[in-house]
Design a protein around this motif. Structure first.
Motif, mmCIF file in Angstrom:
data_model
loop_
_atom_site.group_PDB
_atom_site.id
_atom_site.type_symbol
_atom_site.label_atom_id
_atom_site.label_comp_id
_atom_site.label_asym_id
_atom_site.label_seq_id
_atom_site.Cartn_x
_atom_site.Cartn_y
_atom_site.Cartn_z
ATOM 1 N N ARG A 154 -10.555 -8.986 21.587
ATOM 2 C CA ARG A 154 -9.399 -9.294 22.428
ATOM 3 C C ARG A 154 -8.886 -8.053 23.138
ATOM 4 N NH1 ARG A 154 -4.889 -10.746 20.311
ATOM 5 N NH2 ARG A 154 -5.299 -10.268 18.111
ATOM 6 N N LEU A 155 -8.911 -6.912 22.445
ATOM 7 C CA LEU A 155 -8.484 -5.670 23.076
ATOM 8 C C LEU A 155 -9.428 -5.282 24.209
ATOM 9 C CD1 LEU A 155 -6.588 -3.202 23.120
ATOM 10 C CD2 LEU A 155 -8.075 -2.142 21.404
ATOM 11 N N ALA A 156 -10.723 -5.438 23.992
ATOM 12 C CA ALA A 156 -11.690 -5.136 25.045
ATOM 13 C C ALA A 156 -11.473 -6.034 26.260
ATOM 14 C CB ALA A 156 -13.113 -5.296 24.509
ATOM 15 N N ALA A 157 -11.142 -7.297 26.016
ATOM 16 C CA ALA A 157 -10.870 -8.207 27.123
ATOM 17 C C ALA A 157 -9.630 -7.781 27.891
ATOM 18 C CB ALA A 157 -10.704 -9.634 26.590
ATOM 19 N N ALA A 158 -8.599 -7.323 27.176
ATOM 20 C CA ALA A 158 -7.386 -6.837 27.845
ATOM 21 C C ALA A 158 -7.696 -5.608 28.686
ATOM 22 C CB ALA A 158 -6.313 -6.518 26.809
ATOM 23 N N ALA A 159 -8.534 -4.711 28.162
ATOM 24 C CA ALA A 159 -8.920 -3.521 28.922
ATOM 25 C C ALA A 159 -9.734 -3.894 30.153
ATOM 26 C CB ALA A 159 -9.707 -2.566 28.026
ATOM 27 N N CYS A 160 -10.584 -4.901 30.005
ATOM 28 C CA CYS A 160 -11.395 -5.358 31.144
ATOM 29 C C CYS A 160 -10.504 -5.909 32.249
ATOM 30 C CB CYS A 160 -12.387 -6.408 30.662
ATOM 31 S SG CYS A 160 -13.458 -7.055 31.966
ATOM 32 N N ARG A 161 -9.519 -6.723 31.867
ATOM 33 C CA ARG A 161 -8.604 -7.286 32.867
ATOM 34 C C ARG A 161 -7.820 -6.198 33.581
ATOM 35 N NH1 ARG A 161 -7.806 -11.033 28.633
ATOM 36 N NH2 ARG A 161 -5.891 -9.945 27.986
ATOM 37 N N ALA A 162 -7.529 -5.111 32.859
ATOM 38 C CA ALA A 162 -6.758 -4.015 33.446
ATOM 39 C C ALA A 162 -7.644 -2.982 34.131
ATOM 40 C CB ALA A 162 -5.928 -3.333 32.365
ATOM 41 N N HIS A 163 -8.977 -3.241 34.143
ATOM 42 C CA HIS A 163 -9.927 -2.282 34.714
ATOM 43 C C HIS A 163 -9.708 -0.893 34.092
ATOM 44 C CE1 HIS A 163 -10.942 -5.331 37.666
ATOM 45 N NE2 HIS A 163 -9.647 -5.439 37.975
ATOM 46 N N SER A 164 -9.596 -0.893 32.771
ATOM 47 C CA SER A 164 -9.264 0.332 32.052
ATOM 48 C C SER A 164 -10.091 0.415 30.783
ATOM 49 C CB SER A 164 -7.762 0.354 31.734
ATOM 50 O OG SER A 164 -7.380 1.578 31.161
ATOM 51 N N ARG A 165 -9.756 1.402 29.971
ATOM 52 C CA ARG A 165 -10.457 1.624 28.709
ATOM 53 C C ARG A 165 -9.406 1.815 27.613
ATOM 54 N NH1 ARG A 165 -13.488 5.489 30.256
ATOM 55 N NH2 ARG A 165 -15.476 4.385 30.488
ATOM 56 N N ALA A 166 -9.596 1.160 26.486
ATOM 57 C CA ALA A 166 -8.653 1.250 25.374
ATOM 58 C C ALA A 166 -9.112 2.293 24.363
ATOM 59 C CB ALA A 166 -8.516 -0.109 24.689
ATOM 60 N N ARG A 167 -8.170 3.085 23.877
ATOM 61 C CA ARG A 167 -8.458 4.056 22.819
ATOM 62 C C ARG A 167 -8.221 3.394 21.471
ATOM 63 N NH1 ARG A 167 -5.514 8.592 22.292
ATOM 64 N NH2 ARG A 167 -3.613 7.705 23.206
#
Length: 464
Positions: A154-167
């Motif tokens: 779910r976190l990876a999906a949120a990062a994908c939607r934001a065109h970003s990368r999660a730490r």
């Protein structure tokens, strides 16, 4: 004296109240000795109970913990555990000192950002976080402790939607506490490490964290050593950025002198409490100070190859620590006004002192326990050579609403209008489970700073 003595001829039903005076920071002693009129005016004007919060002491504690890690040869980033107290002033102090915050909800994250803490210094913890919190965490570059493979997705999906990368930190169960409800099993951790390597476009694995119950320095050191090994494994599997180990909180605080605490534990019995209440356990009020615990954890030998700090240095590991109670040690106290005294000494051997307020504002009952440091009695009446045994009750209609179940040996009779001071309540006590029960307003917090001038303490309401 380890126990208070009964006054001659006064029945106490065979019970002598223990003396467990709370340790006091010099600033607290100055306020109580030289500025009682101010404290009384604040209580009268702002209502009972009233929480006094002292950010200057919080700031001293930050400096002390930083020094303890440095002296132990460890590199560590401090994240103040926001859940330990809701006051805004501590967040502003954290921002000013350049430390981070550990937030476990969307409101805590928003308050941390609003208080001036940048997102890259904020850690997000808590099990199975909702999508709103994960999205905000990605947007503000927070460090997210992930508890499961599904949450990682779910976190990876949120990062994908934001065109970003999660730490990301992967929270893992430890060998010592494999039944914890927090963190991943070895099989889940193995799958999560592989998934991080696959999702490098949206996930950056920065390291591992864990959750422990208890205050064992040895167990925390062993758990941290396990997390270092997990970092090394993750590097081998395609995550070279795995360089952080979050050791959590769990740094103890000393509330009373150890010799008094040891005597209390040895002689404690239900007869020392109202209604013969029997508690199964207490916080270790006479334990080691937080700085000593840091040194014990970091210098503990691991893997037969030197200290934990040395192992971390050898492998390029930086620690993250999430102290709450330890940073709030002595940084606040709570005032209650006495509303009524039911003197039952002739029949029961003790009185019941009812205060304006409730046990919801002293949260140890939430842990099925009692807050044991003695409250101080502030009275305009002259001292009397008479022990006054009493427990302290709240003013709600609940039979279980006891602010202090233990029979306290007050040094003089308690009267309506007197004030009780509960010391060192900032850490998890003063607002963890406060409730507007009976439609009563939530207690206020007054921020006091002594400063260095001659004008006396300055105060404001928290949040203003």
């Amino acid at each position: 004296m380890l126990t208070s003595q009964s006054a001659p001829g006064l029945s106490t039903a065979g019970v002598r109240p223990f003396a467990l005076p709370a340790l006091r920071h010099p600033t607290v002693s100055t306020l109580l000795a030289d500025h009682r009129t101010l404290l009384s005016d604040l209580l009268d004007g702002l209502g009972s109970p009233l929480h006094i919060v002292l950010p200057e002491i919080f700031e001293e504690n930050v400096t002390g913990l930083r020094q303890a890690f440095a002296e132990a040869g460890a590199t560590a980033d401090l994240l103040y555990a926001k859940k330990a107290n809701k006051a805004d002033c501590y967040i502003r102090s954290a921002a000013a000192l350049g430390i981070g915050v550990d937030a476990a909800s969307t409101p805590e994250l928003v308050k941390s950002l609003a208080g001036g803490v940048p997102g890259h210094r904020i850690g997000i913890s808590g099990p199975e976080k909702d999508d709103t919190l994960l999205t905000l965490a990605v947007q503000h570059d927070c460090l997210v402790a992930v508890d499961s493979v599904s949450e990682l997705r779910r976190l990876a999906a949120a990062a994908c939607r934001a065109h970003s990368r999660a730490r990301v930190l992967l929270r893992s169960r430890t060998t010592g506490q494999p039944g914890s409800r927090f963190g991943m099993s070895p099989a889940e951790r193995d799958a999560a490490v592989g998934l991080c390597a696959e999702l490098t476009g949206h996930i950056t694995l920065q390291g591992f964290s864990f959750h422990l119950n208890g205050y064992s320095a040895e167990e925390r050191a062993r758990a941290a050593s396990e997390m270092i090994d997990h970092c090394l494994d993750a590097r081998r599997r395609g995550s070279p950025t795995a360089t952080l180990v979050d050791i959590g909180g769990g740094l103890p605080v000393r509330y009373v002198e150890p010799r008094l605490w040891d005597a209390f534990v040895e002689q404690n019995a239900p007869s020392h409490y109202h209604a013969a209440k029997d508690f199964n356990g207490f916080y270790p009020y006479g334990g080691q100070p937080a700085a000593q615990a840091v040194r014990a954890i970091m210098t503990h030998p691991v893997d037969g190859a030197g200290s934990l700090a040395r192992k971390a240095e050898r492998h390029g590991i930086r620690f993250v620590v999430e102290p709450g109670r330890a940073l709030l040690d002595q940084a606040g106290f709570t005032l209650f006004r006495v509303q009524q005294v039911d003197d039952r000494r002739d029949t029961d051997g003790y009185a019941i002192v009812t205060v304006a307020g409730s046990s919801f504002s002293l949260s140890e009952q939430w842990f099925q326990s009692d807050y044991l440091p003695d409250p101080l009695l502030l009275s305009a009446r002259p001292a009397a050579d008479e022990l006054f045994p009493a427990c302290v009750a709240g003013s709600t209609c609940l039979e279980s609403d006891l602010v202090t179940w233990r029979k306290i040996g007050f040094p003089r009779p308690v009267h309506r209008g007197d004030h009780l001071v509960y010391l060192n309540t900032a850490g998890y006590q003063m607002d963890s489970n406060e409730s507007p029960f009976h439609d009563a307003p939530l207690p206020l917090k007054a921020v006091l700073r002594l400063g260095g001038g001659q004008a006396g303490p300055r105060w404001c309401l928290d949040g203003i």
